[in-house]
Enzyme design. Structure first.
Site, PDB file in Angstrom:
ATOM      1  N   HIS A  86       0.847  -1.193   0.000  1.00 28.31           N
ATOM      2  CA  HIS A  86       0.000   0.000   0.000  1.00 28.31           C
ATOM      3  C   HIS A  86       0.881   1.242   0.000  1.00 28.31           C
ATOM      4  CE1 HIS A  86       0.789  -0.718   4.268  1.00 28.31           C
ATOM      5  NE2 HIS A  86       0.352   0.505   4.561  1.00 28.31           N
ATOM      6  N   HIS A 125       1.289   3.892   2.017  1.00 22.94           N
ATOM      7  CA  HIS A 125       1.819   4.596   3.180  1.00 22.94           C
ATOM      8  C   HIS A 125       3.347   4.585   3.161  1.00 22.94           C
ATOM      9  CE1 HIS A 125      -2.166   4.257   5.613  1.00 22.94           C
ATOM     10  NE2 HIS A 125      -2.100   5.357   4.893  1.00 22.94           N
ATOM     11  N   ASP A 133       5.844   4.334   5.213  1.00 28.78           N
ATOM     12  CA  ASP A 133       6.707   3.347   5.855  1.00 28.78           C
ATOM     13  C   ASP A 133       6.783   2.051   5.075  1.00 28.78           C
ATOM     14  OD1 ASP A 133       4.005   2.991   6.583  1.00 28.78           O
ATOM     15  OD2 ASP A 133       4.510   1.933   8.428  1.00 28.78           O
ATOM     16  N   HIS A 134       6.045   1.967   3.966  1.00 27.18           N
ATOM     17  CA  HIS A 134       6.080   0.781   3.116  1.00 27.18           C
ATOM     18  C   HIS A 134       6.628   1.071   1.721  1.00 27.18           C
ATOM     19  CE1 HIS A 134       3.638  -1.872   5.807  1.00 27.18           C
ATOM     20  NE2 HIS A 134       3.329  -0.681   6.300  1.00 27.18           N
ATOM     21  N   HIS A 174      -7.743  -1.494   5.350  1.00 29.50           N
ATOM     22  CA  HIS A 174      -6.852  -0.508   5.976  1.00 29.50           C
ATOM     23  C   HIS A 174      -7.372   0.878   5.595  1.00 29.50           C
ATOM     24  CE1 HIS A 174      -3.317   0.800   8.008  1.00 29.50           C
ATOM     25  NE2 HIS A 174      -2.702   1.255   6.941  1.00 29.50           N
ATOM     26  N   ASP A 195      -0.698  -3.911   5.742  1.00 26.47           N
ATOM     27  CA  ASP A 195      -1.464  -3.475   6.907  1.00 26.47           C
ATOM     28  C   ASP A 195      -2.929  -3.899   6.737  1.00 26.47           C
ATOM     29  OD1 ASP A 195       0.915  -2.401   7.616  1.00 26.47           O
ATOM     30  OD2 ASP A 195       0.251  -0.314   7.645  1.00 26.47           O
ATOM     31  N   HIS A 238       5.981  -5.660  11.980  1.00 23.45           N
ATOM     32  CA  HIS A 238       5.341  -4.337  11.916  1.00 23.45           C
ATOM     33  C   HIS A 238       4.881  -3.890  13.313  1.00 23.45           C
ATOM     34  CE1 HIS A 238       2.341  -1.272  10.541  1.00 23.45           C
ATOM     35  NE2 HIS A 238       3.167  -1.145   9.521  1.00 23.45           N
TER      36      HIS A 238
END
Length: 320
Positions: free
Chosen positions: A62, A64, A66-67, A140, A211, A270
């Site tokens: 996805h 976001h 942090d990914h 999510h 997530d 995570h």
């Protein structure tokens, strides 16, 4: 096959944990796959023997940061290392926009073509090098996906015990039988290959989830999975305090699902930075593990950065 963790923190890094990134490969094989690419992923890669020239595909769960914030740097480094082979990136459509905007803003020119696959529009499985890759939609704050890897290229093995019992000596004849050819031996016997080939073993399946606040969305894929890698951002008590806004899973929720789905191997990752690795006062990763173990009696493992887990052909998962 090997599962290598390049980052196990959520949201922000800690002194010991980088942001999300997981590598998957067949043991002893150079080709590998990257699932998510948080900031600093390429630095973690320097501590492994994984080469950017052997990377087959990047699967982003996805959008976001942090990914995915580490992706432009990784692509640039692949150019610096002399990569020329095309690279596949599977992910939400916005990932393509993100990369193209970064290329334009920073004048980044790649030395190899990039093939983008919109995960939301995937029709059937993607044929990777040694794996079929499928995607499952999750729940999510933004569209998020799990990637399902099923190994391919399995061949039937010769029944060596039976061959020896029937006095069929090793040599060219064995090769012919392995290729599915029937053979006439010098003594006149007609040997059928199907009689000397063992059944193909069950292909191994690994699910690596993005997530997700509803593990049950993986129920269908999990039926035949050997390993589930899933986020466990919080313990249940913290999840209740934080509220539904972040839309993450607790250790309890994931463990309960894994138990109900009879998944043999569960790897949690995570983790919220509020959980310290050990020692001192306050919350620790041990609290996440303890909560998960109260609900799940299978092979439970909590990932640390640079952990490598080996899944053998019998489906046994160990930390190396």
């Amino acid at each position: 096959m090997d599962i290598i963790f390049l980052g196990t923190s959520s949201g922000t890094p800690t002194k010991t944990r980088n942001l999300s990134g997981v590598a998957l490969r067949k043991a002893g094989s150079k080709p590998w796959f990257l699932i998510d690419c948080g900031e600093g992923t390429q630095h973690r890669l320097l501590h492994t023997n994984l080469s950017l020239n052997s990377l087959q595909a990047v699967c982003i769960t996805h959008v976001h940061g942090d990914h995915c914030y580490g992706l432009p740097g990784l692509l640039a480094s692949a150019t610096m290392s002399g990569r020329s082979a095309a690279l596949t990136i599977i992910g939400p459509a916005a990932i393509r926009e993100f990369i193209e905007a970064t290329q334009k803003a920073t004048q980044l020119r790649l030395s190899y073509p990039v093939n983008f696959v919109d995960v939301a529009g995937m029709s059937g499985v993607f044929d990777g090098d040694g794996f079929d890759i499928d995607a499952v939609a999750l729940s999510h704050r933004v569209p998020s996906f799990a990637y399902v890897f099923v190994e391919t290229g399995l061949s039937r093995k010769l029944d060596v015990t039976r061959l020896k019992a029937d006095a069929i000596e090793s040599g060219p004849v064995w090769g012919q039988l392995q290729r599915g050819e029937d053979v006439i031996l010098p003594d006149g016997r007609v040997i059928c290959s199907r009689d000397y080939l063992l059944e193909v073993r069950k292909p191994r399946k690994v699910i690596i989830s993005g997530d997700n606040d509803t593990p049950a969305l993986l129920a269908e894929s999990a039926k035949s999975a050997h390993v589930l890698v899933h986020e466990a951002t919080y313990t249940e008590a913290v999840a209740e305090k934080v509220g539904a806004g972040p839309r993450h899973s607790s250790a309890k929720a994931v463990a309960q699902f894994a138990a109900e789905a009879a998944i043999a191997n569960l790897i949690l990752t995570h983790f919220s930075p509020r959980y310290k690795d050990s020692g001192g006062s306050g919350l620790t990763i041990g609290d996440i593990e303890l909560e998960a173990r109260t609900c799940y009696a299978g092979n439970l493992l909590l990932a640390n950065d640079l952990d490598m887990f080996h899944l053998d052909r019998a489906g046994t998962l160990i930390r190396r």
